[in-house]
Design a protein around this motif. Structure first.
Motif, short mmCIF file in Angstrom:
data_model
loop_
_atom_site.label_atom_id
_atom_site.label_comp_id
_atom_site.label_asym_id
_atom_site.label_seq_id
_atom_site.Cartn_x
_atom_site.Cartn_y
_atom_site.Cartn_z
N ARG A 30 0.06 -9.29 -11.30
CA ARG A 30 1.41 -9.17 -11.86
C ARG A 30 2.32 -10.11 -11.07
O ARG A 30 2.22 -10.20 -9.85
N ARG A 31 3.17 -10.80 -11.78
CA ARG A 31 4.15 -11.66 -11.12
C ARG A 31 5.54 -11.14 -11.45
O ARG A 31 5.89 -10.96 -12.62
N ILE A 32 6.35 -10.88 -10.43
CA ILE A 32 7.71 -10.39 -10.59
C ILE A 32 8.62 -11.34 -9.81
O ILE A 32 8.66 -11.30 -8.58
N GLU B 135 4.01 -12.40 -6.17
CA GLU B 135 2.71 -12.21 -6.82
C GLU B 135 2.07 -10.97 -6.22
O GLU B 135 1.98 -10.83 -5.00
N LEU C 182 2.31 -1.38 -6.80
CA LEU C 182 2.30 -2.83 -6.78
C LEU C 182 1.99 -3.28 -5.36
O LEU C 182 2.76 -3.02 -4.42
N ASN D 221 6.06 -1.53 -4.54
CA ASN D 221 6.67 -0.49 -5.37
C ASN D 221 5.61 0.56 -5.71
O ASN D 221 4.42 0.26 -5.75
N ASP E 12 11.44 1.45 -16.84
CA ASP E 12 11.26 0.30 -17.74
C ASP E 12 11.62 0.65 -19.17
O ASP E 12 12.22 -0.17 -19.89
#
Length: 199
Positions: free
Chosen positions: A82-84, A88, A107, A116, A144
């Protein structure tokens, strides 16, 4: 064989669910009581699980947060990159019996650091219908889901670890729009407060 009160007793998925409930009890004690009974746990069990969890977090021999969740929950049901923003990480998800339509998501960034940890909707599970203030009931949605349903939403600093907030506008049943502050614990909606009406 160690007793449940012994520090040597394994910390189980049931115990972790009790820890999540302990944080939610500040806002929704009745929901927490019902959930605790559904798990077959006593109020003393809830307090003890939280005490042991806090002791694990503060122990000088504490393992990394990522390792701690693996030791309690086992192998994740899924793990995906996942990239936020510039971060990464890997999103690892586990099912919890108390919330079958949700997953506990952690995460994990570089070197096992946890960025998170919260509840998210399970893949394939139906999303709640969020259209008005009446739909924003406790435990009805995740961070979300509320942010998407009432975009644009502005994040707020939580009042404590594992807590988040959102500010957005939402209509009431008559279509009048209000500013809403939504509070979440472990990613799950706990309560909303409304300010003045918005044009």
């Amino acid at each position: 064989m160690p007793s449940p009160e012994s520090p040597a007793a394994p910390f189980t998925p049931l115990d972790l669910q009790l820890v999540l409930l302990r944080r939610m009890a500040d806002h929704n004690p009745d929901l927490v009581e019902d959930a605790r009974r559904a798990l077959g746990a006593s109020a003393a069990d809830l307090r003890e699980a939280n005490r042991r969890w806090q002791a694990m977090l503060r122990s000088p021999r504490a393992r990394s947060a990522a390792s701690r969740y693996h030791s309690v929950l086992g192998e994740p049901e899924s793990a995906a990159p996942r990239r936020i923003g510039d971060l990464e990480c890997e999103a690892r998800q586990w099912p919890l019996p108390l919330w079958p339509d949700l997953r506990f998501e952690v995460l994990v960034a570089d070197k096992g650091a946890v960025w998170n940890e919260w509840l998210v909707r399970a893949p394939g599970a139906g999303s709640p219908r969020l259209r008005t203030l009446d739909d924003l009931t406790p435990w009805s949605c995740t961070v979300d889901e509320a942010a998407r349903a009432f975009a644009p939403a502005r994040p707020l600093q939580g009042s404590a670890p594992t807590r988040w907030g959102l500010v957005f506008t939402a209509p009431d049943a008559e279509g009048r729009r209000h500013e809403v502050v939504a509070e979440f614990t472990w990613g799950l909606l706990q309560r909303t407060t409304t300010g003045g009406r918005r044009p």
